[in-house]
Each structure stands twice: as structure tokens, then as C-alpha cells.
Design a protein around this motif. Structure first.
Motif, PDB file in Angstrom:
ATOM      1  N   LEU A 300       1.594  -1.442  -0.041  1.00 49.30           N
ATOM      2  CA  LEU A 300      -0.181  -0.311   0.065  1.00 49.30           C
ATOM      3  C   LEU A 300       0.954   1.084   0.049  1.00 49.30           C
ATOM      4  O   LEU A 300       0.896   2.316  -0.486  1.00 49.30           O
ATOM      5  CB  LEU A 300      -1.015  -0.032   1.112  1.00 49.30           C
ATOM      6  N   LEU A 301       1.704   0.949   0.928  1.00 48.50           N
ATOM      7  CA  LEU A 301       2.618   2.429   0.459  1.00 48.50           C
ATOM      8  C   LEU A 301       3.492   2.385  -0.446  1.00 48.50           C
ATOM      9  O   LEU A 301       4.067   3.527  -1.173  1.00 48.50           O
ATOM     10  CB  LEU A 301       3.878   2.069   1.890  1.00 48.50           C
ATOM     11  N   ALA A 302       4.240   1.729  -1.333  1.00 49.84           N
ATOM     12  CA  ALA A 302       4.306   1.649  -2.599  1.00 49.84           C
ATOM     13  C   ALA A 302       3.322   2.090  -3.562  1.00 49.84           C
ATOM     14  O   ALA A 302       3.631   2.876  -3.967  1.00 49.84           O
ATOM     15  CB  ALA A 302       4.581   0.279  -3.352  1.00 49.84           C
ATOM     16  N   THR A 303       2.099   1.727  -3.688  1.00 52.85           N
ATOM     17  CA  THR A 303       1.123   2.514  -4.615  1.00 52.85           C
ATOM     18  C   THR A 303       1.356   4.167  -3.949  1.00 52.85           C
ATOM     19  O   THR A 303       1.221   5.033  -4.715  1.00 52.85           O
ATOM     20  CB  THR A 303       0.120   2.384  -3.901  1.00 52.85           C
ATOM     21  N   PHE A 304       1.421   4.855  -2.835  1.00 55.74           N
ATOM     22  CA  PHE A 304       1.225   6.012  -2.358  1.00 55.74           C
ATOM     23  C   PHE A 304       2.705   6.494  -2.779  1.00 55.74           C
ATOM     24  O   PHE A 304       2.670   7.777  -3.665  1.00 55.74           O
ATOM     25  CB  PHE A 304       1.911   6.345  -1.152  1.00 55.74           C
TER      26      PHE A 304
END
Length: 327
Positions: A300-304
């Protein structure tokens, strides 16, 4: 170096529970702080060296902004670095007093290197500011008549300061890496009971696969959180970098976010390796559950971060920073 274990008093079950609670609290303070400290120090020294080699003022400015925004003052370094490290070391000395684990020895050696690195990195930051003052003062003096001797003296002080700055940078980063290697070695050998008999000396921690996996995971995680912290502090918190400065802001975003992505994508591999290296008795449904949750949050952080690369905004930057704190 087992004198800390000998000084420790026998603990009741209630006191052991309190020690575990203390370890969790100090880890929440120490790990995020020292991760950013390591990543910021590595990146600042790297970009300063790159800027000097290529004579690139943008890289030199980037290195300066990193160290000014993230490598903070002595009191914060003491509160979030030295005190939690000491608390961790003494807590493990109490918990492991009846074992053969080398954890406390490793943590003690690491603490010596950590203290040395704190002094050197603060010197690195201080000499950076002092160098700027010397450059400004030299420019003023050169405009004055009959001030050649004073100009030469200032130049000599500037050269000495520059040499001290470079020395503090190299040895400060090296000492911090060694400190955190021994910190990871101490915590890994404490948690993994299989290491108590197989790792019986400080030299053996250098050939322990579990220790190296933990250390490399820590370094990659440091780079990930530092990359996000750089854009957060420079664009949102301090507002040092303005979007109107297109060339420099593009350079900061490009490098910081690429470093963050590298660190994030390395984490699932290290999570898997960490589980594989755990003793069978330590494997449980809870371990797998937390591992799955951690990997999910990292994705999820990577998508941010990917969205920040495409459409940069202060809200997304703040969201990524807060999410990383949760992870």
C-alpha cells in the motif's frame, strides 16, 4: 564483557513482563529515529561526494538540505538515540542473564560505536554550517583593501574545517553502520534461541546469516523511510524546497522517491528470509499473520510512492509518511 549480566538481579515473572513492555516502548522510539539518521547520513555524504566530484551545486545543496532537515540537534540525539539504546542493552542484560547468548556483548560494543558516531555526525553537521560562514566571510574580506593577511588566515581555517568535515562524514557513517550492525546482532541473537549455542563470540556474529539478513533489512528499511522523510520534511514540514524551483525540486523528488521505492520493494524478500531463518519453535500463526499484514501495508505504501512520482502533492506525501510510521 559479560559484567552487565553479572550485575543483573534475578527477575520475577511480573518484572520480566515489564522488561518486555519497556523493550517494545524504547524500540518504537529508537528504530524510526535511528533508521532516518542512518539513511540521511548515508545519502548526505553520498550526494556531497558526488556533488564535489561532478562540481554540481544541486547535489551539494541536496546534501546540505538533508543534513539540516534530518540530522538533528544533540538533545534529540540523546533522548531518542542514546537513552533508548542504553535501555535496550540493560533490559536484555536482565532477560538473558542466565543464557550463553552474546547479545549483551554485541549491544555494548554497538553502544560504543553509536556514541562515537553521534559525536562525529554532529561534527559533520556543525562543520557544514561553519564552512558556509567561512565562504561568506571570505567573500566579504576579498572586497576589502589591505586585507590579504586576514583573507589568507580565513582561507586556512576554511581548509582545516573542510578536512575535518570530510573526516567526520566518513568515520561517522562507518561508526554508525558498525553500531547498528552490532545492535541488530544483539537483538537477533537474543530473539533467535538457535543462535545462543551457535554464536558464542563477537567474531561469529559476522558469519551469522540471520544477523546479516537482519542488518541488510534494516539498512534497506532505513533508505525507504529516509526517502519518504526527505520529501516530507523538505516540501511539507520545513518547506525548504519550493515547487517554483523546478530543477532542484525535480532532482529531490526523483532521487528521494526512487530510493524509497528501492527500500520498500526489498522488504518482502527480507520478510520471507527472516521467517525461513526463525527456529521452528518460534513459528506460529501470529508470526505469519503479522508478516502478511506488514507486506500488505508495504505494498500500500508503494502505491503511495508511485502516485507521488506521477502526481506529487503535499497530502500524498503526508499520507505516505504517516503510513510508514504505522508500518
Amino acid at each position: 564483557m559479560d559484567f552487565l549480566k553479572h550485575l543483573a538481579l534475578p527477575q520475577s515473572l511480573e518484572q520480566i513482563a515489564v522488561l518486555h513492555f519497556v523493550l517494545n516502548i524504547v524500540s518504537m522510539l529508537f528504530l524510526p529515529f535511528v533508521s532516518i539518521l542512518l539513511g540521511a547520513s548515508l545519502l548526505s555524504v553520498y550526494f556531497e561526494s558526488k556533488g564535489r566530484r561532478e562540481n554540481n551545486v544541486l547535489y551539494l545543496r541536496f546534501a546540505k538540505d538533508i543534513v539540516d532537515a534530518i540530522v538533528i540537534n544533540k538533545s534529540i540525539l540523546f533522548m531518542f538515540g542514546v537513552v533508548p539504546y542504553l535501555s535496550t542493552m540493560f533490559s536484555f542484560a536482565q532477560l538473558l542473564q542466565s543464557t550463553t547468548a552474546v547479545s549483551v556483548k554485541a549491544l555494548l560494543v554497538g553502544f560504543v560505536f553509536f556514541t562515537l558516531s553521534a559525536v562525529l555526525l554532529y561534527t559533520y553537521k556543525y562543520t557544514n554550517k561553519l564552512g558556509m560562514l567561512f565562504h561568506s566571510f571570505s567573500g566579504i574580506i576579498e572586497k576589502q583593501k589591505n586585507a590579504q593577511s586576514l583573507s589568507d588566515e580565513v582561507r586556512a581555517y576554511d581548509q582545516a574545517n573542510s578536512q575535518l568535515h570530510s573526516t567526520a562524514a566518513r568515520y561517522g557513517v562507518a561508526a554508525l553502520l558498525l553500531a547498528l550492525f552490532f545492535y541488530v546482532a544483539g537483538t537477533v541473537t537474543a530473539i533467535n534461541s538457535n543462535e545462543w549455542d551457535s554464536v558464542t563470540s563477537l567474531l561469529q556474529v559476522f558469519i551469522s546469516l540471520s544477523v546479516w539478513v537482519g542488518f541488510l533489512q534494516f539498512v534497506s528499511l532505513s533508505l525507504a523511510i529516509t526517502g519518504i522523510a526527505i520529501v516530507f520534511f523538505l516540501f511539507v514540514w520545513h518547506g525548504t524546497v519550493k515547487e517554483s524551483d523546478e530543477e532542484y525540486s525535480a532532482l529531490v523528488k526523483r532521487h528521494a522517491l526512487a530510493i524509497a521505492m528501492f527500500g520498500i520493494f526489498a522488504q518482502p524478500l527480507f520478510v520471507i528470509l527472516s521467517i525461513v531463518l526463525l527456529p521452528t519453535v518460534a513459528l506460529s500463526g501470529t508470526v505469519f499473520l503479522f508478516s502478511i499484514v506488514a507486506v500488505t501495508l508495504l505494498l500500500l505504501l508503494a502505491t503511495f510512492v508511485l502516485n507521488l512520482m506521477k502526481n506529487f502533492s503535499s497530502k500524498l506525501t503526508s499520507g505516505a509518511m504517516y503510513l510508514f510510521v504505522v508500518v
